[in-house]
Design a protein around this motif. Structure first.
Motif, short mmCIF file in Angstrom:
data_model
loop_
_atom_site.label_atom_id
_atom_site.label_comp_id
_atom_site.label_asym_id
_atom_site.label_seq_id
_atom_site.Cartn_x
_atom_site.Cartn_y
_atom_site.Cartn_z
N ASP A 91 -21.58 -29.71 14.14
CA ASP A 91 -22.64 -30.31 13.18
C ASP A 91 -24.07 -30.39 13.88
N TYR A 92 -24.15 -30.70 15.07
CA TYR A 92 -25.51 -31.18 15.92
C TYR A 92 -25.97 -29.76 15.99
N VAL A 93 -25.11 -29.03 16.55
CA VAL A 93 -25.82 -27.44 16.84
C VAL A 93 -26.34 -27.05 15.51
N SER A 94 -25.64 -26.97 14.39
CA SER A 94 -26.02 -26.50 13.01
C SER A 94 -27.42 -27.36 12.55
N HIS A 95 -27.48 -28.47 12.89
CA HIS A 95 -28.84 -29.43 12.68
C HIS A 95 -29.79 -28.80 13.38
N LEU A 96 -29.84 -28.44 14.63
CA LEU A 96 -30.75 -28.03 15.75
C LEU A 96 -31.23 -26.74 15.12
N LEU A 97 -30.30 -25.80 14.79
CA LEU A 97 -30.58 -24.35 14.28
C LEU A 97 -31.35 -24.49 13.08
N ARG A 98 -30.80 -25.23 12.06
CA ARG A 98 -31.79 -25.50 10.84
C ARG A 98 -33.11 -26.07 11.02
N ALA A 99 -33.21 -26.79 11.97
CA ALA A 99 -34.58 -27.23 12.36
C ALA A 99 -35.44 -26.41 13.19
N ASN A 100 -34.84 -25.26 13.37
CA ASN A 100 -35.52 -23.98 14.03
C ASN A 100 -35.81 -24.07 15.71
N ILE A 101 -34.84 -25.02 16.10
CA ILE A 101 -34.94 -25.31 17.59
C ILE A 101 -34.32 -24.03 18.32
N SER A 102 -35.22 -23.49 19.07
CA SER A 102 -34.71 -22.11 19.99
C SER A 102 -33.28 -22.25 20.38
N PRO A 103 -32.74 -21.12 20.57
CA PRO A 103 -31.24 -21.19 20.81
C PRO A 103 -31.35 -21.40 22.45
N ALA A 104 -32.42 -21.22 23.36
CA ALA A 104 -32.41 -21.55 24.71
C ALA A 104 -32.48 -23.13 24.68
N THR A 105 -33.16 -23.85 23.81
CA THR A 105 -33.11 -25.10 23.94
C THR A 105 -31.90 -25.61 23.40
N VAL A 106 -31.32 -25.21 22.43
CA VAL A 106 -29.90 -25.68 21.86
C VAL A 106 -28.77 -25.56 23.06
N ASN A 107 -29.07 -24.30 23.98
CA ASN A 107 -28.06 -24.46 25.10
C ASN A 107 -28.14 -25.28 25.92
N ARG A 108 -29.56 -25.45 26.26
CA ARG A 108 -30.00 -26.51 27.29
C ARG A 108 -29.35 -27.90 26.85
N ARG A 109 -29.51 -28.29 25.69
CA ARG A 109 -29.15 -29.52 25.40
C ARG A 109 -27.59 -29.53 25.20
N LEU A 110 -26.88 -28.51 25.00
CA LEU A 110 -25.28 -28.46 25.20
C LEU A 110 -25.05 -28.53 26.76
N SER A 111 -25.78 -28.25 27.58
CA SER A 111 -25.46 -28.21 29.00
C SER A 111 -25.41 -29.62 29.37
N SER A 112 -26.58 -30.25 28.94
CA SER A 112 -26.78 -31.64 29.20
C SER A 112 -25.71 -32.77 28.76
N LEU A 113 -25.30 -32.15 27.57
CA LEU A 113 -24.11 -33.07 26.70
C LEU A 113 -22.80 -32.98 27.68
N ARG A 114 -22.67 -31.76 28.42
CA ARG A 114 -21.43 -31.35 29.08
C ARG A 114 -21.40 -32.50 30.29
N ILE A 115 -22.59 -32.49 30.80
CA ILE A 115 -22.72 -33.30 32.08
C ILE A 115 -22.62 -34.93 31.63
N PHE A 116 -23.52 -35.37 30.62
CA PHE A 116 -23.09 -36.39 30.07
C PHE A 116 -21.64 -36.77 29.67
N PHE A 117 -21.11 -36.03 28.97
CA PHE A 117 -19.65 -36.34 28.80
C PHE A 117 -18.78 -36.31 29.93
N ASN A 118 -19.04 -35.59 30.96
CA ASN A 118 -18.40 -35.69 32.57
C ASN A 118 -18.62 -37.30 32.81
N CYS A 119 -19.63 -37.88 32.72
CA CYS A 119 -19.98 -39.08 32.97
C CYS A 119 -19.21 -39.98 32.44
#
Length: 187
Positions: free
Chosen positions: A80-108
């Motif tokens: 749902d978050y990814v869909s929200h970002l894409l609807r807000a016209n956030i670039s795919p590269a930024t979406v992927n960077r945020r997903l990468s950040s979340l992966r690391i955060f969830f590891n924590c």
């Protein structure tokens, strides 16, 4: 969408502060620079703000644990978050960077036992093209980078490996073009 029960609205800022300081300690232990920590947190804070707004937390004056923010989290929330970002016209590269950040955060969060599973399990980056050159499978590069990081590979080594793979993928794309010149003449 599932509601968050037990969240104290007045403590959301405190929860975020605790999550941030814990995440920064986690990143520091992994050798992340202050700038990297700031950038990762910016992405994570965006998600947390969206998550709180999207789940409409219910007030409960009895619970003060920041991990409670994450207990209702599911892969559906990530999608749902990814869909929200894409609807807000956030670039795919930024979406992927945020997903990468979340992966690391969830590891924590897993390390802190705030989560019992990794919410990003099975969540792939979105496909995109490299705007400064040939189309690359950014998702594949990011997954490779995450894989190396999860196996404790050093930052410099990861950078070198990803650079080598990126160069190889560009070579494949250029090699596949019809009419390209080779040492043996034109294809």
């Amino acid at each position: 969408m599932q509601k968050l029960f037990g969240i104290i609205a007045s403590n959301v800022t405190t929860y975020q502060h605790i999550l941030k300081s814990t995440f920064f300690s986690f990143l520091t232990a992994q050798g992340a620079s202050a700038k990297t920590q700031k950038n990762y947190w910016s992405d994570v804070a965006d998600f947390i703000s969206w998550f709180i707004a999207a789940t409409l937390p219910v007030l409960d004056e009895r619970n003060y644990h920041p991990g409670l923010l994450l207990q209702a989290l599911s892969p559906n929330h990530i999608n749902d978050y990814v869909s929200h970002l894409l609807r807000a016209n956030i670039s795919p590269a930024t979406v992927n960077r945020r997903l990468s950040s979340l992966r690391i955060f969830f590891n924590c969060c897993l390390q802190m036992s705030w989560l019992s599973y990794h919410p990003m399990e099975g969540i792939a980056n979105i496909k995109t093209a490299n705007p400064s050159g040939p189309k690359l499978n950014i998702s594949l590069l990011t997954q490779f980078e995450d894989h190396l990081r999860s196996h404790g590979v050093g930052k410099a080594t990861i950078k070198n490996y990803v650079s080598d793979v990126r160069q190889f993928l560009r070579w494949i794309e250029v090699s596949a073009r019809p009419g390209r010149a080779t040492a043996y003449g034109r294809q």
